[in-house]
Enzyme design. Sequence first.
Site, short mmCIF file in Angstrom:
data_model
loop_
_atom_site.label_atom_id
_atom_site.label_comp_id
_atom_site.label_asym_id
_atom_site.label_seq_id
_atom_site.Cartn_x
_atom_site.Cartn_y
_atom_site.Cartn_z
N ALA C 159 74.97 37.31 -74.77
CA ALA C 159 74.15 38.47 -74.43
C ALA C 159 74.99 39.72 -74.17
CB ALA C 159 73.27 38.16 -73.22
N ARG C 169 75.19 49.70 -82.89
CA ARG C 169 74.51 49.57 -84.18
C ARG C 169 73.04 49.97 -84.16
NH1 ARG C 169 78.87 49.61 -87.66
NH2 ARG C 169 80.34 47.97 -87.10
#
Lengths: 230, 230, 230, 230
Positions: C159, C169
């Site tokens: 995570a 991104r």
Amino acid sequence: MIKVKLLDYTPEPERVVAMAARLCYSAAGAEELAERLSEEKVREMVRKMVKIGHGSTLEHASFTFGIEGVSRVLTHQLVRHRIASYDQQSQRYVAAHGFQYITPPTIAERPEAKAKYEALMETIRGVYDELTEMGVPKEDARYVLANATETKILVTMNARSLMHFFNLRCCNRAQWEIREMAYKMLAEVKKVAPTLFFNAGASCVNTGHCPEGEMTCGKFAEMIKLREKD
Amino acid sequence: MIKVKLLDYTPEPERVVAMAARLCYSAAGAEELAERLSEEKVREMVRKMVKIGHGSTLEHASFTFGIEGVSRVLTHQLVRHRIASYDQQSQRYVAAHGFQYITPPTIAERPEAKAKYEALMETIRGVYDELTEMGVPKEDARYVLANATETKILVTMNARSLMHFFNLRCCNRAQWEIREMAYKMLAEVKKVAPTLFFNAGASCVNTGHCPEGEMTCGKFAEMIKLREKD
Amino acid sequence: MIKVKLLDYTPEPERVVAMAARLCYSAAGAEELAERLSEEKVREMVRKMVKIGHGSTLEHASFTFGIEGVSRVLTHQLVRHRIASYDQQSQRYVAAHGFQYITPPTIAERPEAKAKYEALMETIRGVYDELTEMGVPKEDARYVLANATETKILVTMNARSLMHFFNLRCCNRAQWEIREMAYKMLAEVKKVAPTLFFNAGASCVNTGHCPEGEMTCGKFAEMIKLREKD
Amino acid sequence: MIKVKLLDYTPEPERVVAMAARLCYSAAGAEELAERLSEEKVREMVRKMVKIGHGSTLEHASFTFGIEGVSRVLTHQLVRHRIASYDQQSQRYVAAHGFQYITPPTIAERPEAKAKYEALMETIRGVYDELTEMGVPKEDARYVLANATETKILVTMNARSLMHFFNLRCCNRAQWEIREMAYKMLAEVKKVAPTLFFNAGASCVNTGHCPEGEMTCGKFAEMIKLREKD
């Protein structure tokens, strides 16, 4: 006393960062890159890489520190930084007779606390010696050694990992011992790569952003106020 | 033609490894370590670290390579090695008009294949130019570029990671292009750290052990036979 | 069409994060930790860990994605994220006859560009087939394949690494293809760990801080203005 | 007593490894991969991945352990494994009044040594209490705590990293405490992924190769002799 010595580092660390930056954005080959950059151009490109956070370019420069006069408290925190390389004086192989130790300022400044602390360290030294004399191997006798016991460690980090390390460990929320070491490391690298580390330090200083949330030390809020006054 | 240039590296890479080794096993401080080791002692300790596989000591020495004349096939394989730092010429920002390309030997040696290959590269160049002229941004026009397209990359690895890289990529089961590059990198580091890399190479050479199982190239089995003949 | 499927993940990902948090700050043993936390308490603790950026606790939850319908442009960018695990469909071992390919929107929306693009892909398919028929091995024939060629990849990230991935991104400065994939990955993990990823996304959204400097998209400045209006 | 509890892990860890393997070598998409593999096929593929050392496929399966009843000696060694995630009970935030501690067998078996050891631990407890009563913060009072002090830690590693961990820490040259923990971890993962870990353990057992050189324990030489007798 914490001793931090910059034992080795990538020669011309800022030049290699600039070369990496230039490679990404131009058609020039590696050989051209190496030859043509002036000192001024190098500084300009390094400054830009740091500002826009183009971290990959910073990784090509590595720094190796010899560190002494620190406790095992500190090194247990230090080695949690995983993008780094470590070699530490072994308590399995190196005898700890008459070991040195670190005294926290909050203990040093309370005479009664200091006396008890020092007496305890003397007791531990005695028990360590007795155990090894009874034939207990060094690797087991060391179970009596205190967190305070002095240790030595060699650390190599690249510039990107170092910056992250400074973000966390120059922070007022870091423990005093590792913070003191972090500032000494920062002073060392600033001597040889002043542009690369021009704004390195705690997150608030380095990124203009405090990630500590409700656990903040308050320094960042003050910085914001000062800025607003201008 | 693959060009590999050792652009930068930790000065005296073998000395820093020896210092790390000595720190682990002795009571000497970092300063003493730096001063007292003779060339011969350094070599002796480095050789020992390599032989017993004390990998952490090897990590303090880093090597930065400028690499050109390689395909995107190669770099896609290369950047899968994660304990390393990369900066690559960007196809988003650098225009690829008239790009160079790599031709595999199995194509170069078949005249008919070679002719078709070269004609295709010419076609691709044309389409790339046309697309950019129509206003397609470079970052999208590059979707037509072949795997064969020449690229440049800067790579930094420490000695431990490099040895692992050589284990895999000097192996006969690696693809010819990255194997050729790996051997050139190995030749470069052997010049500046001959003891550190004295037995570096494919796993069979380096560790006396072939991990490829049923997919082995057979070289290791031959080595064993030769050894038994002695 | 990019297909992102969450194939596997740590069961009860938020509970393991909460357990890690509790271990740090309490005297409770691992067994107690596992038993006593209510759903609500888990959510409260996870939210706190995310807010104060206690990243280590987030690492115990891992997510595995099966990804299809993406180009080799995308995967070459993706695998640069090093705190992750990858397995990709091999162009060395899997034949690419009649391969699929990705078409960037800037090409798809220009009819003339699209026609040239598709014709080129057809040509490449032909040459690939011819080369393999002439005896060129797959691993070399693939040098003609375009960046656009469709590939499949399995990705596992924890995570913490995922959050960093989303920072970069989901950002408007990332290329459209990987950004689209990142948003699909984010949608998947939000389904199974909504509290853990409640504010995940581009840096500006996630950290209230834009690291892009002069290369910013401007979204962050707009966010600041909107905030000031309130 | 060391307690190792497997708190969480990737569901069907062997299936995800098999899916990764199949993705590399076939044209099947992620969805097909998930559906079609029989138990037997999964085992066959996992066994092959382990044997040929296709390590990347093993990384998709992660395992989280809750560990108690171990010393700070052990955790300082443990956290040197960098491809892993850790959260440890904090001595900065959790009070250590009346702390538990680990006694090495070489001390436990010598009555005189044991008596001195236990008396010392009692003394340390007393000094720790006194210091905190005097106002010394927990984070500094802990400098008196012994290496032997019991700690708790949460560890997550993927299968590849675990195998490497077992290579080093199930080895007879590892210290007794971490070796005991390593064997308990190995027993736990074997229950849920018996094929994946079928030959996991010390290097000699796992790879048929002892990397310890002149520092070998001799077990491997004996294994070779036994093999030759057959």
